[in-house]
Design an enzyme around this catalytic site. Structure first.
Site, PDB file in Angstrom:
ATOM      1  N   TYR A 272       0.457  -1.121   0.137  1.00  0.00           N
ATOM      2  CA  TYR A 272      -0.096   0.098  -0.172  1.00  0.00           C
ATOM      3  C   TYR A 272       1.095   1.761   0.205  1.00  0.00           C
ATOM      4  O   TYR A 272       0.092   2.015  -0.345  1.00  0.00           O
ATOM      5  CB  TYR A 272      -0.473  -0.154   1.348  1.00  0.00           C
ATOM      6  CG  TYR A 272      -2.408  -1.007   0.805  1.00  0.00           C
ATOM      7  CD1 TYR A 272      -2.691  -2.163   0.978  1.00  0.00           C
ATOM      8  CD2 TYR A 272      -3.408  -0.169   1.392  1.00  0.00           C
ATOM      9  CE1 TYR A 272      -3.648  -2.691   0.513  1.00  0.00           C
ATOM     10  CE2 TYR A 272      -4.740  -1.099   1.238  1.00  0.00           C
ATOM     11  CZ  TYR A 272      -4.583  -1.916   0.878  1.00  0.00           C
ATOM     12  OH  TYR A 272      -6.011  -2.368   0.783  1.00  0.00           O
TER      13      TYR A 272
ATOM     14  N   LYS B 268       3.250 -15.252   1.796  1.00  0.00           N
ATOM     15  CA  LYS B 268       3.363 -16.402   0.739  1.00  0.00           C
ATOM     16  C   LYS B 268       4.733 -16.030   0.542  1.00  0.00           C
ATOM     17  O   LYS B 268       5.295 -15.595  -0.545  1.00  0.00           O
ATOM     18  CB  LYS B 268       2.935 -14.955  -0.939  1.00  0.00           C
ATOM     19  CG  LYS B 268       1.588 -15.563  -0.741  1.00  0.00           C
ATOM     20  CD  LYS B 268       0.984 -16.655  -1.647  1.00  0.00           C
ATOM     21  CE  LYS B 268       1.198 -16.904  -2.853  1.00  0.00           C
ATOM     22  NZ  LYS B 268       0.892 -18.384  -3.551  1.00  0.00           N
TER      23      LYS B 268
ATOM     24  N   ASP C 193      -2.952 -17.902   0.027  1.00  0.00           N
ATOM     25  CA  ASP C 193      -4.124 -18.732  -0.542  1.00  0.00           C
ATOM     26  C   ASP C 193      -4.315 -19.582  -0.368  1.00  0.00           C
ATOM     27  O   ASP C 193      -5.979 -19.918   0.224  1.00  0.00           O
ATOM     28  CB  ASP C 193      -3.169 -18.613  -1.841  1.00  0.00           C
ATOM     29  CG  ASP C 193      -2.315 -19.433  -1.944  1.00  0.00           C
ATOM     30  OD1 ASP C 193      -1.617 -20.257  -0.630  1.00  0.00           O
ATOM     31  OD2 ASP C 193      -1.757 -20.468  -3.100  1.00  0.00           O
TER      32      ASP C 193
ATOM     33  N   ASP D 188      -6.404  -6.976   3.344  1.00  0.00           N
ATOM     34  CA  ASP D 188      -7.340  -6.179   3.303  1.00  0.00           C
ATOM     35  C   ASP D 188      -8.207  -7.953   2.527  1.00  0.00           C
ATOM     36  O   ASP D 188      -9.233  -7.942   2.353  1.00  0.00           O
ATOM     37  CB  ASP D 188      -6.696  -5.418   1.858  1.00  0.00           C
ATOM     38  CG  ASP D 188      -8.441  -4.693   1.619  1.00  0.00           C
ATOM     39  OD1 ASP D 188      -9.369  -4.233   1.918  1.00  0.00           O
ATOM     40  OD2 ASP D 188      -7.954  -4.473   0.074  1.00  0.00           O
TER      41      ASP D 188
ATOM     42  N   ASP E 155     -12.084  -9.357   4.110  1.00  0.00           N
ATOM     43  CA  ASP E 155     -13.594  -9.331   3.392  1.00  0.00           C
ATOM     44  C   ASP E 155     -14.119 -10.292   3.469  1.00  0.00           C
ATOM     45  O   ASP E 155     -15.126 -10.573   3.682  1.00  0.00           O
ATOM     46  CB  ASP E 155     -13.562  -8.469   2.155  1.00  0.00           C
ATOM     47  CG  ASP E 155     -13.811  -7.016   2.008  1.00  0.00           C
ATOM     48  OD1 ASP E 155     -13.693  -6.205   2.833  1.00  0.00           O
ATOM     49  OD2 ASP E 155     -14.178  -6.373   0.892  1.00  0.00           O
TER      50      ASP E 155
END
Ligand code: IPM
Ligand code: MG
Length: 367
Positions: free
Chosen positions: A142, A192, A224, A248, A252
């Site tokens: 970000y 990751k 993942d 983020d 969600d």
């Protein structure tokens, strides 16, 4: 003694509507519990752009640095879609997070009993779900440099940089371990590390910090696989700690497991201030919902529960926070619901105002 101070930034879309209901709760605390906040209000996002030509005025930024806690509604809307990137409503929120250095973003995903039917997953997978995602909020892709759209040969290239220092990982990991200690003492870190060096470092630092918390059972997952496990059997998790971008996405996903984005609060916490309180900003996880803004349909619960988080994390009023949470649960159990929480044909949804009033009535009943 001076009253604790609260800066309210209703923002755009449904932000002002849901914040009106939070104001009722704040007033209730003053009238019935003798807890008075010094409340001030200001602009953030598109409405700030309309007035000042910037999504966050410097005076507002300065004020946010001074108060004990900031409570934000939501930012953004289609009206601002074509604005230059640098003045988009979201930049106001990102500036607050960055300049207040709110590195630890707490996003609980809790399934309210009365709403267990609401998830797109089977009821037994989500009933009783109570997990906490701790998302790093001030670094990573970000904010990493270099970033931008550059010319390269005869075409353009878009660049963002995933970047984490050891100390940035260390501090957010510590905040997650501390939370785990107060909960079920299980922490899963997601990155990751199989493809990203920043993920390798993340895993190493989190493991190192874990040595200071021998009681916490630490596990690691590729992000993942974490997303997959969250939808397969979310109750395996207690606290999850992850970076800004994965956080983020995963928050969600976790939010939707509960079937009700309109119910979920969040807290963004920084380092302790001189008075010992952490720098803090509280906001609902949902966005500005421009499609229903101004229609009185918005669910004010996420914003009300964000205020409850402020009571708990900024003002050391855990009991009163629980009181607010129980009041919201009671309202749901009594069947008073905004449209987002109804699926029966012909049921009449409560308005934003009715929902807020019902929470106030439930608070009264709690005395
Ligand atoms: C969030 C939002 C923000 C983010 C946007 C509005 C900038 O999606 O808080 O999750 O990406 O962090
Ligand atoms: Mg998001």
């Amino acid at each position: 003694m001076t009253n604790p101070s609260l800066l309210i930034l209703p923002g755009d879309g449904i932000g002002p509507e849901v914040m009106t209901e939070v104001r009722k709760i704040i007033d209730w605390f003053a009238a019935k519990r003798g807890v008075t906040f010094d409340v001030s209000e200001d602009l953030v996002g598109g409405c700030a752009y309309d007035k000042h030509g910037t999504p966050l005025h410097d005076d507002t930024m300065a004020r946010a640095q001074e108060v004990d806690a900031v409570l934000l509604g939501a930012v953004g809307g289609p009206k601002y879609d074509s604005l230059d990137f640098s003045v988009k409503p979201e930049r106001g929120l990102l500036r607050l997070r960055k300049e207040m250095d709110l590195f630890s973003n707490l996003r609980p995903a809790q399934c309210f009993d009365a709403l267990a039917d609401f998830s797109s997953l089977k009821k037994d997978v989500v009933a009783g779900l109570d997990i906490m995602i701790v998302r790093e909020l001030t670094s990573g892709v970000y904010f990493g440099e270099p970033r931008g759209i550059f010319e390269e040969g005869n075409e353009r290239v878009g660049i963002n940089t995933q970047r984490y220092t050891e100390s940035e990982i260390d501090r957010v990991a510590r905040s997650a371990f501390e939370l785990a200690m107060k909960r079920d003492k299980r922490l899963c870190s997601m990155e990751k590390a199989n493809v990203m060096e920043s993920g390798i470092l993340w895993r190493e630092v989190v493991t190192e910090v874990g040595k200071d918390y021998p009681e916490v059972e630490l596990s690691h997952m590729y992000a993942d696989a974490g997303a997959m496990q969250l939808t397969r059997w979310p109750k395996q998790f207690d606290v999850i700690v992850t970076d800004n971008l994965f956080g983020d996405l995963l928050s969600d996903l976790a939010a939707m497991l509960t079937g009700s984005l309109g119910m979920l609060p969040s807290a963004s916490l920084g380092a302790p201030m001189d008075n010992g309180r952490p720098k803090a900003l509280y906001e609902p996880v949902h966005g500005s919902a421009p499609d229903i803004a101004g229609t009185g349909q918005a669910n004010p619960c996420a914003c009300i529960l964000s205020f409850a988080m402020a009571l708990r994390y900024s003002f050391d009023m855990g009991e009163e926070a629980s009181r607010v949470e129980r009041a919201v649960e009671k309202v749901l159990a009594d069947g008073i619901r905004t449209g987002d929480l109804l699926n029966e044909e012909g049921a009449t949804p409560a308005t934003t105002t009715q929902m807020g009033d019902a929470v106030v009535a439930a608070l009264d009943a709690s005395l």
